[in-house]
Design a protein around this motif. Structure first.
Motif, PDB file in Angstrom:
ATOM      1  N   UNK A  11      72.533   8.746 -32.446  1.00  0.00           N
ATOM      2  CA  UNK A  11      72.386   9.881 -33.348  1.00  0.00           C
ATOM      3  C   UNK A  11      71.066  10.625 -33.124  1.00  0.00           C
ATOM      4  N   UNK A  12      70.157  10.049 -32.344  1.00  0.00           N
ATOM      5  CA  UNK A  12      68.878  10.694 -32.099  1.00  0.00           C
ATOM      6  C   UNK A  12      69.077  11.933 -31.234  1.00  0.00           C
ATOM      7  N   UNK A  13      68.359  13.001 -31.575  1.00  0.00           N
ATOM      8  CA  UNK A  13      68.424  14.212 -30.782  1.00  0.00           C
ATOM      9  C   UNK A  13      67.359  14.228 -29.708  1.00  0.00           C
ATOM     10  N   UNK A  14      67.234  15.363 -29.032  1.00  0.00           N
ATOM     11  CA  UNK A  14      66.183  15.525 -28.018  1.00  0.00           C
ATOM     12  C   UNK A  14      64.888  15.887 -28.746  1.00  0.00           C
ATOM     13  N   UNK A  15      64.344  14.884 -29.417  1.00  0.00           N
ATOM     14  CA  UNK A  15      63.176  15.067 -30.275  1.00  0.00           C
ATOM     15  C   UNK A  15      62.085  14.095 -29.832  1.00  0.00           C
ATOM     16  N   UNK A  16      60.880  14.627 -29.657  1.00  0.00           N
ATOM     17  CA  UNK A  16      59.709  13.827 -29.308  1.00  0.00           C
ATOM     18  C   UNK A  16      58.699  13.968 -30.446  1.00  0.00           C
ATOM     19  N   UNK A  17      58.306  12.853 -31.046  1.00  0.00           N
ATOM     20  CA  UNK A  17      57.332  12.859 -32.133  1.00  0.00           C
ATOM     21  C   UNK A  17      55.993  12.348 -31.623  1.00  0.00           C
ATOM     22  N   UNK A  18      54.918  13.007 -32.044  1.00  0.00           N
ATOM     23  CA  UNK A  18      53.560  12.585 -31.711  1.00  0.00           C
ATOM     24  C   UNK A  18      52.950  11.943 -32.948  1.00  0.00           C
ATOM     25  N   UNK A  19      52.557  10.682 -32.832  1.00  0.00           N
ATOM     26  CA  UNK A  19      52.019   9.958 -33.983  1.00  0.00           C
ATOM     27  C   UNK A  19      50.745   9.228 -33.578  1.00  0.00           C
ATOM     28  N   UNK A  20      50.048   8.727 -34.585  1.00  0.00           N
ATOM     29  CA  UNK A  20      48.829   7.968 -34.359  1.00  0.00           C
ATOM     30  C   UNK A  20      47.947   8.032 -35.585  1.00  0.00           C
ATOM     31  N   UNK A  21      46.845   7.308 -35.535  1.00  0.00           N
ATOM     32  CA  UNK A  21      45.892   7.346 -36.646  1.00  0.00           C
ATOM     33  C   UNK A  21      45.141   8.687 -36.628  1.00  0.00           C
ATOM     34  N   UNK A  22      44.381   8.997 -37.667  1.00  0.00           N
ATOM     35  CA  UNK A  22      43.685  10.292 -37.712  1.00  0.00           C
ATOM     36  C   UNK A  22      42.656  10.469 -36.599  1.00  0.00           C
ATOM     37  N   UNK A  23      42.499  11.704 -36.185  1.00  0.00           N
ATOM     38  CA  UNK A  23      41.386  12.132 -35.333  1.00  0.00           C
ATOM     39  C   UNK A  23      41.380  11.496 -33.940  1.00  0.00           C
ATOM     40  N   UNK A  24      42.571  11.282 -33.365  1.00  0.00           N
ATOM     41  CA  UNK A  24      42.651  10.783 -31.990  1.00  0.00           C
ATOM     42  C   UNK A  24      43.066  11.882 -31.011  1.00  0.00           C
ATOM     43  N   UNK A  25      43.380  13.085 -31.549  1.00  0.00           N
ATOM     44  CA  UNK A  25      43.739  14.201 -30.685  1.00  0.00           C
ATOM     45  C   UNK A  25      45.217  14.507 -30.620  1.00  0.00           C
ATOM     46  N   UNK A  26      45.967  14.149 -31.661  1.00  0.00           N
ATOM     47  CA  UNK A  26      47.414  14.393 -31.645  1.00  0.00           C
ATOM     48  C   UNK A  26      47.740  15.878 -31.527  1.00  0.00           C
ATOM     49  N   UNK A  27      47.045  16.702 -32.284  1.00  0.00           N
ATOM     50  CA  UNK A  27      47.332  18.140 -32.244  1.00  0.00           C
ATOM     51  C   UNK A  27      46.973  18.751 -30.901  1.00  0.00           C
ATOM     52  N   UNK A  28      45.904  18.242 -30.272  1.00  0.00           N
ATOM     53  CA  UNK A  28      45.535  18.721 -28.934  1.00  0.00           C
ATOM     54  C   UNK A  28      46.598  18.326 -27.915  1.00  0.00           C
ATOM     55  N   UNK A  29      47.161  17.134 -28.069  1.00  0.00           N
ATOM     56  CA  UNK A  29      48.260  16.700 -27.197  1.00  0.00           C
ATOM     57  C   UNK A  29      49.480  17.583 -27.414  1.00  0.00           C
ATOM     58  N   UNK A  30      49.780  17.887 -28.678  1.00  0.00           N
ATOM     59  CA  UNK A  30      50.897  18.782 -29.011  1.00  0.00           C
ATOM     60  C   UNK A  30      50.722  20.129 -28.308  1.00  0.00           C
ATOM     61  N   UNK A  31      49.549  20.714 -28.423  1.00  0.00           N
ATOM     62  CA  UNK A  31      49.294  22.024 -27.820  1.00  0.00           C
ATOM     63  C   UNK A  31      49.401  21.975 -26.298  1.00  0.00           C
ATOM     64  N   UNK A  32      48.954  20.893 -25.699  1.00  0.00           N
ATOM     65  CA  UNK A  32      49.005  20.769 -24.247  1.00  0.00           C
ATOM     66  C   UNK A  32      50.456  20.691 -23.761  1.00  0.00           C
ATOM     67  N   UNK A  33      51.301  19.956 -24.468  1.00  0.00           N
ATOM     68  CA  UNK A  33      52.709  19.856 -24.064  1.00  0.00           C
ATOM     69  C   UNK A  33      53.436  21.166 -24.343  1.00  0.00           C
ATOM     70  N   UNK A  34      53.118  21.793 -25.491  1.00  0.00           N
ATOM     71  CA  UNK A  34      53.757  23.060 -25.846  1.00  0.00           C
ATOM     72  C   UNK A  34      53.247  24.225 -25.005  1.00  0.00           C
ATOM     73  N   UNK A  35      52.107  23.997 -24.325  1.00  0.00           N
ATOM     74  CA  UNK A  35      51.478  25.029 -23.484  1.00  0.00           C
ATOM     75  C   UNK A  35      51.016  26.237 -24.294  1.00  0.00           C
ATOM     76  N   UNK A  36      50.805  26.035 -25.579  1.00  0.00           N
ATOM     77  CA  UNK A  36      50.279  27.073 -26.459  1.00  0.00           C
ATOM     78  C   UNK A  36      49.416  26.419 -27.525  1.00  0.00           C
ATOM     79  N   UNK A  37      48.448  27.182 -28.044  1.00  0.00           N
ATOM     80  CA  UNK A  37      47.628  26.676 -29.143  1.00  0.00           C
ATOM     81  C   UNK A  37      48.374  26.945 -30.449  1.00  0.00           C
TER      82      UNK A  37
END
Length: 214
Positions: A11-37
């Protein structure tokens, strides 16, 4: 029990979740994969509170990428702060949808008890997990990844700041997504005129529940 697990995986879709504890750079990883800020990157922990979802392309592969707030409780302690509890709920909701999880850790800080707590949550989630050891800004940091192998997931040294290691990480991430169904006019250039709708409101008003219902 095995049949239920198989059904959940299917039932899982083509979905990738970014998780982790605070302040490890999850949002920066998101932006790098999305190729946009897209996600807000800030030195202060806890800036990301709601899930941020975006349909992205990596090479010729299309999938939904989710950025989540940092998971902050240890050893299943009761969360008293309403915002922290909401972040945890948002992260768990993302895990329910995800076929693959990118578990971001801070290579320069090393393995922490909170990383181990997040790893325990991910083992119960049933998705394929890949550890992205962030802040490997140069090759000499790469050997420091060995400590994170204790978490039991494949480990990739990356640098969201410099873009190091993402090609290797994404090869394995894409291999573990469900088969892509081709759609007419589904390329990034073909969809530039699509209607985009934003769901907005004050915190804890039910925005994510509304999106889930849609």
């Amino acid at each position: 029990m095995k049949e239920k697990q198989t059904s959940d995986e299917e039932s899982k879709g083509r979905v990738v979740a970014i998780v982790g504890r605070p302040n490890v750079g999850k949002s920066a990883v998101f932006n790098r994969i999305a190729k946009k800020r897209i996600a807000i990157v800030h030195a202060e922990s806890g800036v990301t509170r709601d899930r941020l979802m975006r349909e992205v392309y990596w090479e010729d592969q299309r999938f939904t990428l989710i950025d989540t707030g940092g998971i902050m409780n240890i050893d299943n302690e009761k969360i008293h702060d309403r915002i922290d509890a909401g972040i945890r709920m948002q992260a768990e909701a993302a895990l329910n949808d995800a076929a693959v999880v990118i578990f971001v850790v801070d290579l320069q800080e090393g393995l922490t008890p909170m990383d181990q707590e997040v790893a325990g949550i991910l083992r119960r989630a049933g998705a394929d997990v890949f550890v992205a050891a962030n802040k490997a800004d140069s090759p000499e940091f790469d050997n420091s990844c060995t400590d994170f192998a204790r978490l039991g997931f494949p480990v990739f040294p990356i640098s969201a700041l410099h873009g190091r290691g993402f090609a290797e990480l994404m090869v394995d991430v894409l291999k573990h997504l469900p088969r892509q169904v081709e759609e007419f006019g589904a390329g990034p250039d073909d969809r530039k005129n699509d209607l985009c709708v934003a769901i907005v409101g004050r915190p804890n008003a039910g925005k994510s529940s509304y999106i889930n219902k849609l």
